[in-house]
Design a protein around this motif. Structure first.
Motif, mmCIF file in Angstrom:
data_model
loop_
_atom_site.group_PDB
_atom_site.id
_atom_site.type_symbol
_atom_site.label_atom_id
_atom_site.label_comp_id
_atom_site.label_asym_id
_atom_site.label_seq_id
_atom_site.Cartn_x
_atom_site.Cartn_y
_atom_site.Cartn_z
ATOM 1 N N LYS A 203 3.970 -30.998 -70.826
ATOM 2 C CA LYS A 203 3.601 -30.386 -69.548
ATOM 3 C C LYS A 203 3.688 -31.409 -68.410
ATOM 4 O O LYS A 203 4.151 -31.097 -67.305
ATOM 5 C CB LYS A 203 2.187 -29.815 -69.619
ATOM 6 N N MET A 204 3.220 -32.628 -68.665
ATOM 7 C CA MET A 204 3.277 -33.670 -67.641
ATOM 8 C C MET A 204 4.715 -34.002 -67.278
ATOM 9 O O MET A 204 5.049 -34.177 -66.109
ATOM 10 C CB MET A 204 2.544 -34.915 -68.126
ATOM 11 N N ARG A 205 5.576 -34.069 -68.309
ATOM 12 C CA ARG A 205 6.998 -34.345 -68.039
ATOM 13 C C ARG A 205 7.612 -33.219 -67.221
ATOM 14 O O ARG A 205 8.335 -33.467 -66.245
ATOM 15 C CB ARG A 205 7.753 -34.522 -69.344
ATOM 16 N N VAL B 247 9.379 -33.807 -63.506
ATOM 17 C CA VAL B 247 10.830 -33.748 -63.304
ATOM 18 C C VAL B 247 11.275 -32.352 -62.877
ATOM 19 O O VAL B 247 12.452 -32.018 -62.968
ATOM 20 C CB VAL B 247 11.609 -34.187 -64.575
ATOM 21 N N SER B 248 10.329 -31.547 -62.391
ATOM 22 C CA SER B 248 10.682 -30.217 -61.900
ATOM 23 C C SER B 248 11.568 -30.332 -60.669
ATOM 24 O O SER B 248 11.631 -31.379 -60.012
ATOM 25 C CB SER B 248 9.424 -29.424 -61.539
ATOM 26 N N GLN B 249 12.258 -29.236 -60.363
ATOM 27 C CA GLN B 249 13.118 -29.231 -59.188
ATOM 28 C C GLN B 249 12.331 -29.598 -57.929
ATOM 29 O O GLN B 249 12.778 -30.405 -57.109
ATOM 30 C CB GLN B 249 13.762 -27.848 -59.026
ATOM 31 N N ARG B 250 11.158 -29.021 -57.797
ATOM 32 C CA ARG B 250 10.349 -29.277 -56.602
ATOM 33 C C ARG B 250 9.937 -30.747 -56.527
ATOM 34 O O ARG B 250 10.009 -31.376 -55.461
ATOM 35 C CB ARG B 250 9.111 -28.389 -56.612
ATOM 36 N N ALA B 251 9.497 -31.320 -57.663
ATOM 37 C CA ALA B 251 9.037 -32.711 -57.676
ATOM 38 C C ALA B 251 10.164 -33.680 -57.329
ATOM 39 O O ALA B 251 9.984 -34.596 -56.518
ATOM 40 C CB ALA B 251 8.441 -33.053 -59.041
ATOM 41 N N GLY C 289 22.522 -37.985 -64.857
ATOM 42 C CA GLY C 289 21.270 -38.439 -64.266
ATOM 43 C C GLY C 289 20.067 -37.659 -64.755
ATOM 44 O O GLY C 289 18.969 -38.228 -64.938
ATOM 45 N N ASP C 290 20.255 -36.371 -64.996
ATOM 46 C CA ASP C 290 19.174 -35.542 -65.522
ATOM 47 C C ASP C 290 18.681 -36.098 -66.857
ATOM 48 O O ASP C 290 17.480 -36.187 -67.123
ATOM 49 C CB ASP C 290 19.674 -34.108 -65.692
ATOM 50 N N THR C 291 19.607 -36.516 -67.700
ATOM 51 C CA THR C 291 19.254 -37.072 -69.002
ATOM 52 C C THR C 291 18.572 -38.428 -68.858
ATOM 53 O O THR C 291 17.595 -38.721 -69.559
ATOM 54 C CB THR C 291 20.514 -37.206 -69.883
ATOM 55 N N ASP D 251 15.572 -27.404 -51.975
ATOM 56 C CA ASP D 251 15.089 -28.107 -53.168
ATOM 57 C C ASP D 251 16.194 -28.291 -54.197
ATOM 58 O O ASP D 251 16.328 -29.372 -54.790
ATOM 59 C CB ASP D 251 13.933 -27.332 -53.813
ATOM 60 N N SER D 252 16.979 -27.238 -54.440
ATOM 61 C CA SER D 252 17.998 -27.313 -55.489
ATOM 62 C C SER D 252 19.029 -28.397 -55.177
ATOM 63 O O SER D 252 19.412 -29.179 -56.062
ATOM 64 C CB SER D 252 18.688 -25.960 -55.653
#
Length: 244
Positions: A78-80, A84-88, A52-54, A117-118
């Motif tokens: 930077k936008m990506r 897709v950060s852990q928090r987002a 799913g990460d991919t 979050d994780s």
């Protein structure tokens, strides 16, 4: 909730996603390793999370490429990263209520695992991996764009928030405060490390952060420090030399 998902629960969740999932695949996507450890080592959602990460990364990258034709490669990256950060992704998981459904061990339940979050981020990615296996790329793309879209749109307006560490370093230089240093401490076993970070400028702590990786903790500290620098006061109440 035990190692199964009731029909009503499955319907509730898949209605929120907009696509159906086979009950067994849904249970797998919701099974955290802590639950597996307490139930004889049953399969976990980690492989689905990897997939799913991919998928999320691909969909988001193409979305940004098509929707932001005037952005440089660096700006798109930077936008990506912000989107897709852990928090987002954890925030998106919260909008879906995934914390209600994830299968956790007693230890994680007792320490607020349903809102970590994780765990939320990993579960969201596992769900997307499951949707990809069940429906293929195009239907899953629609789900990802619908759920991540608002974050992607706001990313173009985040400015400093796309990379807090770089932004706070630039602001500190403008204020004549030197280069930020990060004091990071980790606790817990290797497989469950948790980090706290302090951003220090000229002996003054300007921001603190925490997270499941050094990078997350440092970014949170940088975010807090950026705001503090704008206001001209460190978190310990000391005015910086370059504060207005």
């Amino acid at each position: 909730m035990s190692g199964h998902v009731s029909e009503a629960t499955a319907t509730e969740l898949t209605d929120r996603l907009g696509l159906t999932l086979d009950p067994d695949l849904l249970v797998l996507a919701l099974t955290h390793r802590s639950f597996s450890h307490e139930h004889g080592g049953i399969p976990t959602n980690e492989r689905l999370e990897f997939l799913g990460d991919t998928v999320v990364g691909l969909v988001v990258t193409e979305y940004l490429y098509r929707r932001q034709p005037d952005r440089t490669e660096g700006e798109l990256a930077k936008m990506r990263a912000a989107s897709v950060s852990q928090r987002a992704l954890a925030e998106i998981a919260r909008t879906l209520g995934l914390g209600e459904y994830v299968l956790l061990g007693k230890g994680e339940l007792s320490t607020g695992g349903r809102d970590k979050d994780s765990i939320l981020c990993d579960t969201f990615e596992a769900i997307i991996g499951a949707l990809y296996l069940a429906h293929g790329l195009e239907p899953t793309r629609g789900v990802v764009e619908r759920l991540v879209g608002p974050t992607l749109e706001s990313a173009s307006r985040l400015g400093a928030g796309l990379d807090w560490k770089t932004s706070v370093q630039e602001l500190a230089a403008e204020r004549g405060l030197g280069v930020p240093t990060y004091v990071v401490d980790g606790t817990g076993p290797d497989h469950e490390r948790y980090f706290t970070a302090r951003l220090v400028l000229d002996g003054v702590t300007w921001g603190t952060g925490e997270g499941t990786s050094k990078k997350i903790a440092e970014q949170q500290a940088a975010s807090a420090a950026y705001e503090a620098l704008q206001q001209g006061e460190g978190t310990d109440g000391t005015e910086g030399a370059g504060a207005p």
